[in-house]
Design a protein around this motif. Structure first.
Motif, PDB file in Angstrom:
ATOM      1  N   GLY A  81       0.819  -1.207   0.000  1.00 44.91           N
ATOM      2  CA  GLY A  81       0.000   0.000   0.000  1.00 44.91           C
ATOM      3  C   GLY A  81       0.845   1.246   0.000  1.00 44.91           C
ATOM      4  N   GLU A  82       0.180   2.369   0.012  1.00 38.85           N
ATOM      5  CA  GLU A  82       0.897   3.646  -0.061  1.00 38.85           C
ATOM      6  C   GLU A  82       1.728   3.908   1.186  1.00 38.85           C
ATOM      7  OE1 GLU A  82      -0.127   8.389  -0.773  1.00 38.85           O
ATOM      8  OE2 GLU A  82      -1.714   6.886  -0.782  1.00 38.85           O
ATOM      9  N   TYR A  83       1.164   3.545   2.363  1.00 35.87           N
ATOM     10  CA  TYR A  83       1.884   3.715   3.616  1.00 35.87           C
ATOM     11  C   TYR A  83       1.904   2.376   4.332  1.00 35.87           C
ATOM     12  CZ  TYR A  83       0.856   8.595   2.595  1.00 35.87           C
ATOM     13  OH  TYR A  83       0.739   9.809   1.993  1.00 35.87           O
ATOM     14  N   GLY A  84       3.023   1.701   4.286  1.00 38.86           N
ATOM     15  CA  GLY A  84       3.123   0.399   4.932  1.00 38.86           C
ATOM     16  C   GLY A  84       3.452   0.540   6.400  1.00 38.86           C
ATOM     17  N   HIS A  87       0.317  -0.106  11.991  1.00 39.64           N
ATOM     18  CA  HIS A  87      -0.605   0.960  12.393  1.00 39.64           C
ATOM     19  C   HIS A  87      -1.232   0.559  13.723  1.00 39.64           C
ATOM     20  CE1 HIS A  87      -0.612   2.905   8.332  1.00 39.64           C
ATOM     21  NE2 HIS A  87      -0.197   1.680   8.007  1.00 39.64           N
ATOM     22  N   LEU A 136      -7.645   1.815   9.147  1.00 38.70           N
ATOM     23  CA  LEU A 136      -6.443   2.159   8.390  1.00 38.70           C
ATOM     24  C   LEU A 136      -6.630   3.471   7.629  1.00 38.70           C
ATOM     25  CD1 LEU A 136      -5.445  -1.374   7.060  1.00 38.70           C
ATOM     26  CD2 LEU A 136      -4.177   0.015   8.718  1.00 38.70           C
ATOM     27  N   ARG A 137      -7.802   3.659   7.050  1.00 38.92           N
ATOM     28  CA  ARG A 137      -8.074   4.912   6.332  1.00 38.92           C
ATOM     29  C   ARG A 137      -8.027   6.102   7.276  1.00 38.92           C
ATOM     30  NH1 ARG A 137     -10.497   4.519   1.153  1.00 38.92           N
ATOM     31  NH2 ARG A 137     -10.756   2.356   0.458  1.00 38.92           N
ATOM     32  N   TYR A 141      -3.939   5.472   5.675  1.00 40.89           N
ATOM     33  CA  TYR A 141      -3.548   4.368   4.796  1.00 40.89           C
ATOM     34  C   TYR A 141      -4.686   4.038   3.838  1.00 40.89           C
ATOM     35  CZ  TYR A 141      -2.353  -0.345   3.238  1.00 40.89           C
ATOM     36  OH  TYR A 141      -2.084  -1.454   2.473  1.00 40.89           O
ATOM     37  N   HIS A 142      -4.368   3.898   2.553  1.00 45.30           N
ATOM     38  CA  HIS A 142      -5.362   3.504   1.560  1.00 45.30           C
ATOM     39  C   HIS A 142      -4.740   2.501   0.600  1.00 45.30           C
ATOM     40  CE1 HIS A 142      -8.627   3.563  -1.306  1.00 45.30           C
ATOM     41  NE2 HIS A 142      -7.784   3.872  -2.264  1.00 45.30           N
ATOM     42  N   ASN A 143      -5.483   1.444   0.325  1.00 50.09           N
ATOM     43  CA  ASN A 143      -5.010   0.424  -0.605  1.00 50.09           C
ATOM     44  C   ASN A 143      -6.036   0.254  -1.711  1.00 50.09           C
ATOM     45  OD1 ASN A 143      -4.675  -2.418  -1.715  1.00 50.09           O
ATOM     46  ND2 ASN A 143      -2.861  -2.246  -0.410  1.00 50.09           N
ATOM     47  N   CYS A 149      -4.486  -7.301  -0.813  1.00 51.19           N
ATOM     48  CA  CYS A 149      -3.689  -6.772   0.302  1.00 51.19           C
ATOM     49  C   CYS A 149      -3.877  -7.659   1.527  1.00 51.19           C
ATOM     50  CB  CYS A 149      -4.111  -5.337   0.625  1.00 51.19           C
ATOM     51  SG  CYS A 149      -3.256  -4.640   2.054  1.00 51.19           S
TER      52      CYS A 149
END
Length: 203
Positions: A81-84, A87, A136-137, A141-143, A149
């Motif tokens: 994802g964009e931010y691994g 979390h 996560l959002r 974080y967004h996938n 994922c």
């Protein structure tokens, strides 16, 4: 000096449920060590209390482990994802703390939960756990491919009846708190977040 407080919360007045989703951080252990222990009957200012946690209403049930909880700490680890990375989140509801000298109503108001994560959920994909996707959002974080994922979820909970330690700001009880039998309310302030951690039972 910054003080962090441990906490748990339940929406009492409307009988609804208020969940606090906050990223966990800071030194809970250090904050507790710096603050002398107090009794509910003598609580004033920023204080540290220990006692039995008592539910005040509807108790949430974990989507991950199926356990009921007054507070929990989650760690969610997505595979890409964009931010691994990991979390972390704390979730809590209002509850009462009874130490034998009196009863305190513990309010969240933005707090932190520190508890050992003793449960590991089976690895799954993000599309099968929408509640985890929502958390996560909220953490940025967004996938775009949730079906591919893979995520790992770790959880620790504090249940009703457990011995807990609470660090927060003591305030006089309002009418709603008095109806619950509380002689003091514990909450956070702008510079001090309420914190909660499990503790061993007194001998």
């Amino acid at each position: 000096m910054d003080v962090f407080l441990v906490l748990l919360l339940v929406a009492v007045s409307l009988g609804g449920l208020a969940l606090m989703y906050r990223r966990v951080g800071g030194s809970v252990k250090g904050a507790f060590k710096r603050t002398p222990s107090s009794k509910v009957a003598d609580a004033s200012g920023v204080c540290r209390l220990s006692g039995r946690a008592v539910a005040v209403g509807v108790v949430p049930v974990s989507e991950a482990s199926g356990r009921s909880y007054l507070a929990r700490e989650l760690a969610i680890v997505p595979s890409d994802g964009e931010y691994g990375g990991t979390h972390r989140f704390g979730q809590a509801v209002d509850f009462l703390l009874d130490d034998g000298s009196g009863v305190a109503l513990v309010k969240a108001g933005g707090g932190r939960v520190a508890v050992a994560r003793d449960y590991k959920a089976p690895v799954t994909t993000l599309d099968t756990v929408p509640w985890a996707d929502e958390l996560l959002r909220s953490d940025g974080y967004h996938n775009g491919s949730p079906a591919t994922c893979r995520i790992r979820v770790y959880e620790g909970v504090i249940e009703a009846g457990a011995q807990v330690g609470v660090l927060g700001q003591a305030e006089p009880p309002d009418d709603a708190a008095r109806e619950l039998g509380a002689v003091v309310v514990i909450r956070g302030t702008r510079s001090a977040l309420v914190m909660i951690r499990p503790e061993s039972r007194a001998p």
